[in-house]
Design a protein around this motif. Structure first.
Motif, PDB file in Angstrom:
ATOM      1  N   SER A   1      13.153   6.682  20.858  1.00 68.18           N
ATOM      2  CA  SER A   1      13.542   7.426  19.664  1.00 68.18           C
ATOM      3  C   SER A   1      14.669   6.685  18.939  1.00 68.18           C
ATOM      4  N   PRO A   2      14.706   6.690  17.608  1.00 73.02           N
ATOM      5  CA  PRO A   2      13.885   7.488  16.694  1.00 73.02           C
ATOM      6  C   PRO A   2      12.690   6.741  16.123  1.00 73.02           C
ATOM      7  N   TYR A   3      12.073   5.841  16.881  1.00 70.20           N
ATOM      8  CA  TYR A   3      10.879   5.115  16.449  1.00 70.20           C
ATOM      9  C   TYR A   3      11.125   4.403  15.113  1.00 70.20           C
ATOM     10  N   SER A   4      12.117   3.548  15.141  1.00 75.06           N
ATOM     11  CA  SER A   4      12.565   2.893  13.915  1.00 75.06           C
ATOM     12  C   SER A   4      11.963   1.512  13.717  1.00 75.06           C
ATOM     13  N   GLY A   5      11.117   1.038  14.653  1.00 76.65           N
ATOM     14  CA  GLY A   5      10.567  -0.303  14.532  1.00 76.65           C
ATOM     15  C   GLY A   5       9.486  -0.394  13.472  1.00 76.65           C
ATOM     16  N   THR A   6       9.362  -1.559  12.843  1.00 76.43           N
ATOM     17  CA  THR A   6       8.301  -1.778  11.853  1.00 76.43           C
ATOM     18  C   THR A   6       7.670  -3.150  12.023  1.00 76.43           C
ATOM     19  N   ALA A   7       7.749  -3.733  13.196  1.00 81.45           N
ATOM     20  CA  ALA A   7       7.297  -5.113  13.395  1.00 81.45           C
ATOM     21  C   ALA A   7       5.817  -5.177  13.765  1.00 81.45           C
ATOM     22  N   SER A   8       5.133  -6.233  13.296  1.00 78.30           N
ATOM     23  CA  SER A   8       3.733  -6.455  13.637  1.00 78.30           C
ATOM     24  C   SER A   8       3.627  -7.068  15.029  1.00 78.30           C
ATOM     25  N   TYR A   9       2.524  -6.778  15.739  1.00 76.01           N
ATOM     26  CA  TYR A   9       2.300  -7.389  17.045  1.00 76.01           C
ATOM     27  C   TYR A   9       0.928  -8.052  17.155  1.00 76.01           C
ATOM     28  N   TYR A  10       0.081  -7.917  16.109  1.00 78.94           N
ATOM     29  CA  TYR A  10      -1.237  -8.553  16.151  1.00 78.94           C
ATOM     30  C   TYR A  10      -1.807  -8.542  14.736  1.00 78.94           C
ATOM     31  N   ALA A  11      -2.489  -9.642  14.364  1.00 76.65           N
ATOM     32  CA  ALA A  11      -3.131  -9.737  13.058  1.00 76.65           C
ATOM     33  C   ALA A  11      -4.553 -10.251  13.225  1.00 76.65           C
ATOM     34  N   ILE A  12      -5.495  -9.673  12.474  1.00 74.75           N
ATOM     35  CA  ILE A  12      -6.909 -10.026  12.570  1.00 74.75           C
ATOM     36  C   ILE A  12      -7.381 -10.506  11.200  1.00 74.75           C
ATOM     37  N   ASP A  13      -7.543 -11.806  11.052  1.00 76.57           N
ATOM     38  CA  ASP A  13      -8.001 -12.372   9.787  1.00 76.57           C
ATOM     39  C   ASP A  13      -9.506 -12.139   9.648  1.00 76.57           C
ATOM     40  N   LEU A  14      -9.938 -11.636   8.507  1.00 75.71           N
ATOM     41  CA  LEU A  14     -11.339 -11.233   8.325  1.00 75.71           C
ATOM     42  C   LEU A  14     -12.142 -12.217   7.483  1.00 75.71           C
ATOM     43  N   ASP A  15     -11.581 -13.382   7.190  1.00 77.55           N
ATOM     44  CA  ASP A  15     -12.330 -14.386   6.435  1.00 77.55           C
ATOM     45  C   ASP A  15     -13.623 -14.739   7.162  1.00 77.55           C
ATOM     46  N   GLY A  16     -14.749 -14.792   6.404  1.00 75.63           N
ATOM     47  CA  GLY A  16     -16.033 -15.165   6.978  1.00 75.63           C
ATOM     48  C   GLY A  16     -16.859 -13.993   7.456  1.00 75.63           C
ATOM     49  N   TYR A  17     -16.311 -12.767   7.376  1.00 80.56           N
ATOM     50  CA  TYR A  17     -17.034 -11.590   7.852  1.00 80.56           C
ATOM     51  C   TYR A  17     -17.458 -10.713   6.672  1.00 80.56           C
ATOM     52  N   THR A  18     -18.504  -9.908   6.919  1.00 76.27           N
ATOM     53  CA  THR A  18     -18.970  -8.954   5.916  1.00 76.27           C
ATOM     54  C   THR A  18     -19.258  -7.617   6.589  1.00 76.27           C
ATOM     55  N   THR A  19     -19.238  -6.570   5.809  1.00 82.55           N
ATOM     56  CA  THR A  19     -19.645  -5.268   6.337  1.00 82.55           C
ATOM     57  C   THR A  19     -21.164  -5.241   6.465  1.00 82.55           C
ATOM     58  N   ASP A  20     -21.707  -4.254   7.171  1.00 85.56           N
ATOM     59  CA  ASP A  20     -23.152  -4.203   7.399  1.00 85.56           C
ATOM     60  C   ASP A  20     -23.853  -3.423   6.285  1.00 85.56           C
ATOM     61  N   ALA A  21     -25.130  -3.135   6.518  1.00 90.39           N
ATOM     62  CA  ALA A  21     -25.939  -2.470   5.494  1.00 90.39           C
ATOM     63  C   ALA A  21     -25.444  -1.068   5.179  1.00 90.39           C
ATOM     64  N   ASN A  22     -24.667  -0.474   6.088  1.00 93.87           N
ATOM     65  CA  ASN A  22     -24.051   0.824   5.829  1.00 93.87           C
ATOM     66  C   ASN A  22     -22.625   0.689   5.311  1.00 93.87           C
ATOM     67  N   GLY A  23     -22.167  -0.547   5.193  1.00 95.90           N
ATOM     68  CA  GLY A  23     -20.803  -0.775   4.729  1.00 95.90           C
ATOM     69  C   GLY A  23     -19.763  -0.737   5.830  1.00 95.90           C
ATOM     70  N   ASN A  24     -20.201  -0.740   7.079  1.00 88.95           N
ATOM     71  CA  ASN A  24     -19.256  -0.647   8.193  1.00 88.95           C
ATOM     72  C   ASN A  24     -18.987  -2.012   8.815  1.00 88.95           C
ATOM     73  N   PHE A  25     -17.781  -2.162   9.367  1.00 83.22           N
ATOM     74  CA  PHE A  25     -17.403  -3.385  10.079  1.00 83.22           C
ATOM     75  C   PHE A  25     -16.595  -2.975  11.296  1.00 83.22           C
ATOM     76  N   LEU A  26     -17.093  -3.358  12.486  1.00 82.19           N
ATOM     77  CA  LEU A  26     -16.515  -2.878  13.739  1.00 82.19           C
ATOM     78  C   LEU A  26     -15.741  -3.988  14.443  1.00 82.19           C
ATOM     79  N   ILE A  27     -14.484  -3.684  14.775  1.00 84.44           N
ATOM     80  CA  ILE A  27     -13.614  -4.564  15.566  1.00 84.44           C
ATOM     81  C   ILE A  27     -13.313  -3.816  16.856  1.00 84.44           C
ATOM     82  N   GLY A  28     -13.617  -4.385  18.016  1.00 86.65           N
ATOM     83  CA  GLY A  28     -13.388  -3.613  19.229  1.00 86.65           C
ATOM     84  C   GLY A  28     -13.496  -4.408  20.504  1.00 86.65           C
TER      85      GLY A  28
END
Length: 663
Positions: A62-89
């Motif tokens: 507490s009081p949860y004051s952090g705002t730092a990034s811990y991971y980034a996922i670059d999406l260059d080269g990817y597209t959504t599917d025929a329903n417009g969805n893109f799954l990262i998992g």
């Protein structure tokens, strides 16, 4: 004119396109292997070039004051599917994600996930959250009482979604509704949250086994959820690192005939004569038509090498003695002769902590050291996990944060108790690069291989920072239930080494605390137990081989492996008596000597005596309280206060010590 019209059309499509964070499942309790992030575009098959998903950590207090990034996922080269969805998992998410998210990466919250028009390189670890170029964001938590306040302010968010808002939270995710608000319900990865859209024909892959050995056949079956209307042809690959096309043969172009829903292929694993170690292949499917989606893909399977080497000595569970010759340099221990008490201890330290001789290697180097020092004598493709008394493949070395099914580095003298620290910029730089060290630099214990062993990650976690002992206490560690204790003497001798190697480290009686206030105590116990373990689990060839190998790196040895009886002269009942190496030439036959009853009250009976033997009984502090001669099996009367005592038996320069309890 055509160029101008094309440009205007492109700008119009891009400006009207909307990409949002559609669904997240950041908390799958007890597993953390089925977590995902799903994006959605209102235009199907939309390019995600120029987008990046960034994970932000609000902090753990507490009081949860952090705002730092811990991971980034670059999406260059990817597209959504025929329903417009893109799954990262994670790899166990079904259907197979378009982009892999390493297991345990996504934190439970209170945290936030943001989508930006930017590059992954714009968000190195520790980048502060910003609303600049922000497309969409979501703040989430796993409780109703905590919110990432600072993160929400930085991302212009007013609502934090609690994933555990429902009664069945373990099986629920956070999903975006058509009006832009979120709800918590059963996950729908890869599908529209409202159930609309194209219903894909999902392809599921199964194997005839979960793991294989070189020379075996891998039978792979592919099944779609419904019959295909026209032939479906696709390609598979099993390549993964050093495992490539030379390691297998068989048909890799698969066709599911029209009107059916299944096809199979048989892949033969090449049985070569190379000692490559265990490997893993990853089955990857490519070339599927748009209407068929892989339900599982990038599937990992183990291939065990049958060309492994073996040692000329046994495992700790099937020990051998005398097959491994100690590589003690001539005169290495000469300075100890005739010394006793504190002078003996100091002389040992002068040898094993000599700053002009001893090499300090990096903590990262420890991986390379123990992969050889602790390799399984019965199969060099594996390492021996000390506490669980089982081998694990070398390729199961922990690389990420998950310890499930992995082995890692166990500090026998706990890091928190010793105050050991990893040096900044720690890298594996090999046997030829080292730093100096001394007895005063206790932090160097972080990478002293004489007390670091291969261990199953989950068992390492169970041991935690506990002392060693046999009492029924949550603060004392006695090993996994059902094991034979083949590690106990090894632990004792490692701790004796550490208590001499570094100033401020001590092996003491009882169950000492981890800290003195906020300072590491430097204490570990239980001394009486460890002295007994030193006698009960004698040094074997596995341990001697380990001592020899570590010497090639560190240029020091564990003297309590070379001379196990030395522990009694530094920590036990022979403290204060002069040490001579000849005392360690032989020991009484531990298997033949029996003391009973134990616990005792008025007497003990000693059996297995074959030659005149002097019986000496000492208190834990080393005070002699009884002496008697036996020439054969006999009874010794006790008139002693209740407590723990050591019974030392000497015969023709042979000696053995056992622990008894007097009630």
């Amino acid at each position: 004119m055509k160029i101008k019209l094309f440009f205007l059309l492109f700008v119009s499509i891009f400006s009207n396109a909307q990409v949002v964070i559609n669904e997240i499942d950041p908390d799958t309790p007890s597993t953390d292997v089925k977590e995902f992030i799903e994006l959605h575009s209102n235009i199907p098959n939309f390019s995600l070039n120029g987008y990046v998903v960034v994970l932000f950590n609000a902090g753990s207090t507490s009081p949860y004051s952090g705002t730092a990034s811990y991971y980034a996922i670059d999406l260059d080269g990817y597209t959504t599917d025929a329903n417009g969805n893109f799954l990262i998992g994670n790899s166990q998410v079904s259907p197979t994600p378009a982009l892999d998210l390493p297991e345990t990466t996504l934190q439970n919250g209170p945290d936030a996930i943001a989508l930006y028009l930017a590059n992954g390189s714009d968000f190195p670890i520790g980048t502060l959250a910003t609303s600049t170029n922000l497309v969409h964001a979501i703040a989430y938590s796993n409780t109703s009482t905590t919110q990432p306040t600072a993160l929400m302010n930085a991302l212009n968010l007013t609502v934090c979604i609690n994933e555990n808002a429902t009664s069945n939270a373990a099986n629920h995710s956070i999903q975006r509704k058509a009006d832009g608000t979120f709800e918590v319900k059963v996950p729908t990865p890869g599908m529209n949250n409202d159930g609309s859209g194209i219903v894909f024909n999902y392809l599921t892959t199964t194997f005839n086994n979960t793991s294989y050995t070189e020379g075996q056949n891998v039978i792979i079956t592919f099944t779609t959820s419904s019959n295909v209307t026209s032939p479906v042809t696709f390609t598979i690959s099993l390549n993964n690192g050093n495992f490539n096309a030379s390691d297998y043969s068989g048909n890799t172009i698969i066709t599911i005939p029209a009107g059916t829903n299944t096809a199979s292929t048989t892949i033969t694993l090449v049985d070569d004569s190379l000692d490559e170690g265990d490997e893993e292949f990853i089955l990857y499917i490519s070339g599927l038509p748009v209407e068929v989606v892989a339900s599982n893909n990038s599937i990992l399977r183990r291939v065990e090498d049958n060309d492994y080497q073996i040692s000329n000595f046994g495992t700790p569970l099937a020990p051998t003695y005398g097959n491994v010759t100690p590589t003690i340099p001539t005169g290495y221990y000469a300075s100890l002769e005739g010394l006793s008490g504190s002078a003996l201890k100091q002389a040992i330290q002068d040898i094993i902590a000599n700053p002009a001789v001893v090499h300090l290697h990096s903590y990262a180097d420890i991986w390379d050291i123990i992969r050889t020092a602790d390799q399984n004598p019965a199969n060099h493709s594996k390492v021996w996990c000390m506490y669980i008394e089982q081998p694990m493949s070398k390729i199961d070395q922990q690389q990420g944060s998950s310890i499930v099914g992995k082995w890692n580095r166990e500090h026998i003298f706990c890091q928190s108790r010793g105050g050991f620290q990893v040096a900044l910029g720690d890298t594996a730089d090999g046997i030829s690069i080292w730093n100096t060290t001394s007895a005063a630099n206790v932090v160097d214990g972080i990478s002293d291989a004489h007390h670091i062993r291969v261990e199953n990650g989950q068992e390492n976690s169970s041991r935690n920072n506990k002392n060693y002992g046999t009492v029924n206490s949550s603060t004392v560690y006695a090993g996994p239930t059902g094991t034979q204790g083949s590690w106990k003497g090894d632990v004792a001798r490692s701790l004796f080494y550490m208590a001499v190697r570094f100033n401020g480290l001590n092996v003491v009686n009882g169950d000492p605390s981890e800290y003195n206030g906020s300072v590491p105590s430097g204490n570990i116990g239980d001394l009486a137990t460890l002295l007994a373990w030193n006698a009960q689990d004698p040094r074997d060839d596995f341990e001697m081989n380990r001592n020899n190998y570590i010497y090639t790196w560190q240029q020091n040895r564990n003297p309590f492996i070379d001379y196990p009886l030395l522990a009694n002269y530094v920590f036990g009942p022979q403290y204060g008596q002069p040490w001579f190496a000849s005392l360690a030439n032989s020991i009484l036959n531990t298997d033949e000597i029996k003391i009973f009853p134990n616990p005792a009250s008025e007497y003990i009976f000693i059996s297995g005596i074959e030659t005149p033997t002097r019986i000496l009984i000492y208190t834990l502090s080393g005070q002699k309280v009884l002496q008697q001669e036996l020439s054969t099996d006999g009874k010794i009367s006790l008139n002693l206060p209740a407590g723990i005592y050591f019974v030392n038996m000497k015969s023709e320069e042979k000696t053995e010590t056992k622990k008894i309890i007097v009630k």
